[in-house]
Design a protein around this motif. Structure first.
Motif, PDB file in Angstrom:
ATOM      1  N   ILE A  80       0.715  -1.209   0.059  1.00  0.00           N
ATOM      2  CA  ILE A  80       0.071   0.139   0.103  1.00  0.00           C
ATOM      3  C   ILE A  80       1.018   1.233  -0.018  1.00  0.00           C
ATOM      4  CG2 ILE A  80      -1.816  -0.994   1.222  1.00  0.00           C
ATOM      5  CD1 ILE A  80      -0.902   0.295   3.689  1.00  0.00           C
ATOM      6  N   THR A  81       1.991   0.961  -0.480  1.00  0.00           N
ATOM      7  CA  THR A  81       3.072   2.364  -0.602  1.00  0.00           C
ATOM      8  C   THR A  81       2.429   3.464  -1.333  1.00  0.00           C
ATOM      9  OG1 THR A  81       4.865   0.737  -0.137  1.00  0.00           O
ATOM     10  CG2 THR A  81       5.303   3.007  -0.915  1.00  0.00           C
ATOM     11  N   THR A  82       2.125   3.100  -2.619  1.00  0.00           N
ATOM     12  CA  THR A  82       1.472   4.166  -3.398  1.00  0.00           C
ATOM     13  C   THR A  82       0.338   4.958  -2.879  1.00  0.00           C
ATOM     14  OG1 THR A  82       2.014   2.831  -5.229  1.00  0.00           O
ATOM     15  CG2 THR A  82       0.567   4.541  -5.812  1.00  0.00           C
ATOM     16  N   ARG A  83      -0.661   4.025  -2.000  1.00  0.00           N
ATOM     17  CA  ARG A  83      -1.858   4.610  -1.521  1.00  0.00           C
ATOM     18  C   ARG A  83      -1.362   5.445  -0.429  1.00  0.00           C
ATOM     19  NH1 ARG A  83      -5.881   1.006   1.442  1.00  0.00           N
ATOM     20  NH2 ARG A  83      -4.525   1.356   3.540  1.00  0.00           N
TER      21      ARG A  83
ATOM     22  N   GLU B 189      -2.010   9.514   0.280  1.00  0.00           N
ATOM     23  CA  GLU B 189      -2.939  10.281   1.412  1.00  0.00           C
ATOM     24  C   GLU B 189      -1.874  11.375   1.931  1.00  0.00           C
ATOM     25  OE1 GLU B 189      -3.613   6.772   3.723  1.00  0.00           O
ATOM     26  OE2 GLU B 189      -5.352   5.942   2.666  1.00  0.00           O
ATOM     27  N   ALA B 190      -0.389  10.859   2.064  1.00  0.00           N
ATOM     28  CA  ALA B 190       0.362  11.829   2.568  1.00  0.00           C
ATOM     29  C   ALA B 190       0.334  13.372   1.639  1.00  0.00           C
ATOM     30  CB  ALA B 190       1.720  11.208   2.779  1.00  0.00           C
ATOM     31  N   GLU B 191       0.381  13.228   0.430  1.00  0.00           N
ATOM     32  CA  GLU B 191       0.374  14.370  -0.541  1.00  0.00           C
ATOM     33  C   GLU B 191      -1.074  15.116  -0.368  1.00  0.00           C
ATOM     34  OE1 GLU B 191       1.352  12.536  -4.459  1.00  0.00           O
ATOM     35  OE2 GLU B 191       3.489  12.376  -3.918  1.00  0.00           O
TER      36      GLU B 191
END
Length: 230
Positions: free
Chosen positions: A23-26, A30-32
């Motif tokens: 889930i790194t991309t997700r 979310e952080a961005e």
């Protein structure tokens, strides 16, 4: 990681399965998104005007600190001026509640109409000046409504800018001019308002009586035309 029990024929737990998902991309997205929201809030908080952002139905989706501080300092009901409140309905209700005060009712109704037109994309902006006096201070504001030119749902910015300083200066100047006019018109001395080149701009009634000519004639002649050589 998500786990699920493995049951035998009798329904007892015979083991478990585990599924691992990347889930790194997700998480990065979310952080961005959170960073963008933080930046947006910091940006609008840095604006001195009382500002809120509305959705296409007129509901508040964001307000800045100046908006919150003004509401708190003036006894505003936080439930009526924070996120989730329909600002258009608040304006329309204000027009109804101010029915006994025709000036306030007209102002609220006019603002509600202008806001509705911007939300309906019938106008890109709207502006209205209004008085908002407190018990101890006379204040004036200008309310501006702007539709953001962005893709997606309609978003509108409403800002209330304090213009009390310039308005007080204008009133003070007007009062000063009125006092000067009273002194000029009622002085028993003849007074001429002139320029360095001798042009006469105005003559008071006492000057007209002394010179036995109307103010228009005195202005036409100028100072040189009023001098008598001996």
């Amino acid at each position: 990681m998500s786990t699920h029990p493995i049951l035998d024929d009798a329904g007892a737990c015979a083991g478990a399965s585990a599924i691992l998902s990347d889930i790194t991309t997700r998480r990065q997205a979310e952080a961005e998104l959170q960073e963008a929201r933080t930046f947006l809030q910091a940006t609008i908080d840095g604006i001195s005007a009382h500002l809120c952002v509305l959705d296409e139905k007129g509901s508040i989706v964001a307000v800045n600190q100046a908006w919150r501080r003004f509401a708190a300092a003036n006894g505003g009901d936080a439930a009526r001026c924070a996120e989730g409140v329909n600002y258009l309905q608040v304006c329309e209700q204000a027009a109804h509640d101010s029915a006994a005060d025709s000036a306030n009712a007209t102002c609220a109704a006019t603002f509600a109409t202008g806001l509705r037109r911007v939300l309906a994309q019938q106008a890109s902006s709207f502006e209205r000046e209004y008085a908002c006096h407190s018990a101890s201070l006379k204040r004036w504001f200008v309310a501006r409504v702007h539709r953001l030119e962005i893709k997606g749902p309609v978003r509108v910015i409403v800002e209330h800018v304090d213009i009390s300083g310039p308005r007080r200066a204008e009133l003070a100047l007007r009062e000063s001019e009125e006092r000067y006019r009273m002194l000029f018109d009622n002085s028993v001395d003849g007074v001429l308002l002139t320029r360095p080149d001798g042009t006469v701009l105005a003559a008071n009634p006492a000057a007209c009586a002394m010179l036995r000519m109307p103010a228009a004639e005195i202005c036409r002649r100028g100072r040189a035309g009023l001098t008598v050589s001996r």
